[in-house]
Design a protein around this motif. Structure first.
Motif, PDB file in Angstrom:
ATOM      1  N   ALA A  27       0.826  -1.207   0.000  1.00 24.08           N
ATOM      2  CA  ALA A  27       0.000   0.000   0.000  1.00 24.08           C
ATOM      3  C   ALA A  27       0.864   1.264   0.000  1.00 24.08           C
ATOM      4  CB  ALA A  27      -0.929  -0.003   1.213  1.00 24.08           C
ATOM      5  N   LEU A  28       1.905   1.270   0.807  1.00 23.14           N
ATOM      6  CA  LEU A  28       2.821   2.406   0.850  1.00 23.14           C
ATOM      7  C   LEU A  28       3.516   2.600  -0.493  1.00 23.14           C
ATOM      8  CD1 LEU A  28       4.801   2.435   4.234  1.00 23.14           C
ATOM      9  CD2 LEU A  28       3.736   4.384   3.094  1.00 23.14           C
ATOM     10  N   ALA A  29       3.992   1.495  -1.061  1.00 23.95           N
ATOM     11  CA  ALA A  29       4.683   1.560  -2.351  1.00 23.95           C
ATOM     12  C   ALA A  29       3.760   2.097  -3.439  1.00 23.95           C
ATOM     13  CB  ALA A  29       5.219   0.179  -2.725  1.00 23.95           C
ATOM     14  N   ARG A 208      -4.120   4.555  11.769  1.00 25.44           N
ATOM     15  CA  ARG A 208      -4.810   3.292  11.538  1.00 25.44           C
ATOM     16  C   ARG A 208      -5.146   3.116  10.060  1.00 25.44           C
ATOM     17  NH1 ARG A 208     -10.528   4.719  14.607  1.00 25.44           N
ATOM     18  NH2 ARG A 208     -11.663   5.505  12.793  1.00 25.44           N
ATOM     19  N   ALA A 209      -5.191   1.872   9.643  1.00 22.69           N
ATOM     20  CA  ALA A 209      -5.571   1.512   8.283  1.00 22.69           C
ATOM     21  C   ALA A 209      -6.855   0.701   8.364  1.00 22.69           C
ATOM     22  CB  ALA A 209      -4.466   0.692   7.622  1.00 22.69           C
ATOM     23  N   GLU A 210      -7.938   1.256   7.855  1.00 22.85           N
ATOM     24  CA  GLU A 210      -9.215   0.556   7.940  1.00 22.85           C
ATOM     25  C   GLU A 210      -9.215  -0.672   7.042  1.00 22.85           C
ATOM     26  OE1 GLU A 210     -12.417   3.259   7.178  1.00 22.85           O
ATOM     27  OE2 GLU A 210     -12.323   4.117   9.190  1.00 22.85           O
ATOM     28  N   GLU A 218      -5.967   0.768  -6.258  1.00 24.36           N
ATOM     29  CA  GLU A 218      -6.539   2.054  -5.868  1.00 24.36           C
ATOM     30  C   GLU A 218      -6.867   2.075  -4.380  1.00 24.36           C
ATOM     31  OE1 GLU A 218      -7.647   5.944  -6.754  1.00 24.36           O
ATOM     32  OE2 GLU A 218      -6.745   4.459  -8.086  1.00 24.36           O
ATOM     33  N   ASN A 219      -7.500   1.018  -3.882  1.00 27.31           N
ATOM     34  CA  ASN A 219      -7.860   0.953  -2.459  1.00 27.31           C
ATOM     35  C   ASN A 219      -6.624   0.922  -1.562  1.00 27.31           C
ATOM     36  OD1 ASN A 219     -10.552   0.971  -3.082  1.00 27.31           O
ATOM     37  ND2 ASN A 219     -10.876  -1.221  -2.754  1.00 27.31           N
ATOM     38  N   LEU A 220      -5.619   0.168  -1.968  1.00 26.56           N
ATOM     39  CA  LEU A 220      -4.396   0.068  -1.180  1.00 26.56           C
ATOM     40  C   LEU A 220      -3.678   1.413  -1.116  1.00 26.56           C
ATOM     41  CD1 LEU A 220      -3.135  -3.401  -2.415  1.00 26.56           C
ATOM     42  CD2 LEU A 220      -3.728  -2.837  -0.069  1.00 26.56           C
ATOM     43  N   ALA A 221      -3.529   2.061  -2.256  1.00 24.99           N
ATOM     44  CA  ALA A 221      -2.862   3.366  -2.277  1.00 24.99           C
ATOM     45  C   ALA A 221      -3.623   4.383  -1.431  1.00 24.99           C
ATOM     46  CB  ALA A 221      -2.731   3.860  -3.715  1.00 24.99           C
ATOM     47  N   GLY A 222      -4.942   4.243  -1.397  1.00 22.66           N
ATOM     48  CA  GLY A 222      -5.774   5.180  -0.653  1.00 22.66           C
ATOM     49  C   GLY A 222      -5.599   5.113   0.849  1.00 22.66           C
ATOM     50  N   PHE A 224      -2.982   5.407   2.545  1.00 19.38           N
ATOM     51  CA  PHE A 224      -2.018   6.399   3.019  1.00 19.38           C
ATOM     52  C   PHE A 224      -2.221   7.796   2.439  1.00 19.38           C
ATOM     53  CE2 PHE A 224       0.082   2.358   3.821  1.00 19.38           C
ATOM     54  CZ  PHE A 224       0.465   2.542   5.138  1.00 19.38           C
ATOM     55  N   GLN A 225      -3.334   8.006   1.794  1.00 17.45           N
ATOM     56  CA  GLN A 225      -3.585   9.291   1.141  1.00 17.45           C
ATOM     57  C   GLN A 225      -3.483  10.473   2.109  1.00 17.45           C
ATOM     58  OE1 GLN A 225      -7.257   9.373  -1.001  1.00 17.45           O
ATOM     59  NE2 GLN A 225      -6.857  11.343  -1.958  1.00 17.45           N
ATOM     60  N   ASP A 226      -3.954  10.299   3.337  1.00 18.79           N
ATOM     61  CA  ASP A 226      -3.955  11.402   4.298  1.00 18.79           C
ATOM     62  C   ASP A 226      -2.992  11.200   5.465  1.00 18.79           C
ATOM     63  OD1 ASP A 226      -5.293   9.326   5.464  1.00 18.79           O
ATOM     64  OD2 ASP A 226      -6.948  10.528   6.251  1.00 18.79           O
ATOM     65  N   LYS A 227      -2.115  10.207   5.379  1.00 18.38           N
ATOM     66  CA  LYS A 227      -1.218   9.949   6.507  1.00 18.38           C
ATOM     67  C   LYS A 227       0.216   9.651   6.078  1.00 18.38           C
ATOM     68  CE  LYS A 227      -4.013   6.652   7.957  1.00 18.38           C
ATOM     69  NZ  LYS A 227      -5.038   6.361   6.956  1.00 18.38           N
TER      70      LYS A 227
END
Length: 233
Positions: A27-29, A208-210, A218-222, A224-227
């Motif tokens: 997700a971070l990558a 936290r990651a919901e 798309e969901n994985l990248a999202g 960390f969108q705000d953190k």
């Protein structure tokens, strides 16, 4: 405006095995790649490898490649056996060297904007019985900050604080705790209050990651969108 992360690296560790380090690393990558960075994911040691037609496969790196063919992936020690890296290396009679890991990591850092390093198990997961080395020794040797991934629920505070205590003993810097698979509707009392209660015991940021209903790029990248700034540092 977000600051630049080019030239930074991060070690993703966990409070235990199977807390979702591979998902969080991917997700971070994916998030960083979406932001325009050239990202590499490095796995110093991978046990539990399996054979396919192209040879021995690292499952954690295969997970990253499932969502992106352009993120560079590398593993220094690829081993069979569902066990600790140290035991897998002992059974395969493979000698361990911190210098090999340092050389591979350094090469990746020269070629890419950001290198994400994913560990195995927790900080005290054995990586060499002969030299009495643990995963924390690798982080220390590479001089990397780390992200601690934990489960969300009963026992989380204890696991996080124990891991942070070990990190401090090794002189490691913890950028943040990430409570993974956080339920959108937390029914359990322990889960409802875990973030604010953990924050009472530590100055380390808690994010936290919901939990995701579907694992897509798309969901994985999202996640960390705000953190991203709190996690990368």
């Amino acid at each position: 405006m977000l600051k630049t992360f080019a030239g930074k690296s991060l070690f993703i560790t966990g409070t235990d095995t199977d807390v979702g380090k591979s998902v969080i690393t991917a997700a971070l990558a994916l998030c960083l790649e979406k932001m325009g960075y050239d990202v590499a994911v490095y796995k110093p040691l991978q046990s539990g490898a399996y054979f396919e037609k192209d040879g021995l496969i690292a499952p954690d790196l295969a997970f990253v490649r499932k969502f992106s063919k352009t993120i560079a992936c590398k593993c220094s020690y690829l081993l069979e056996g569902e066990c600790s890296p140290a035991l897998a290396m002992k059974l395969a009679r493979v000698p361990f060297s911190l210098d090999t890991i340092k050389a591979d990591f350094t090469a990746l850092r020269k070629e890419h904007d950001i290198v994400l390093v994913e560990g195995a198990g927790g900080l005290l997961c054995p990586v060499s019985f002969e030299n009495k080395l643990a995963m924390a020794d690798i982080i220390q040797y590479l001089a990397l900050p780390c992200l601690i991934v934990a489960r969300s629920g009963l026992g989380t505070i204890n696991h996080c604080l124990l891991t942070e205590k070990i990190a401090k003993q090794y002189g490691l810097h913890v950028n943040a705790f990430l409570l993974n698979r956080f339920p959108k509707k937390a029914a359990e009392t322990a889960t409802q209050y875990v973030c604010e209660e953990l924050a009472r015991y530590t100055d380390t940021p808690v994010v936290r990651a919901e939990e995701l209903s579907q694992l897509t790029a798309e969901n994985l990248a999202g996640i960390f969108q705000d953190k991203i700034e709190r996690v990368i540092g």
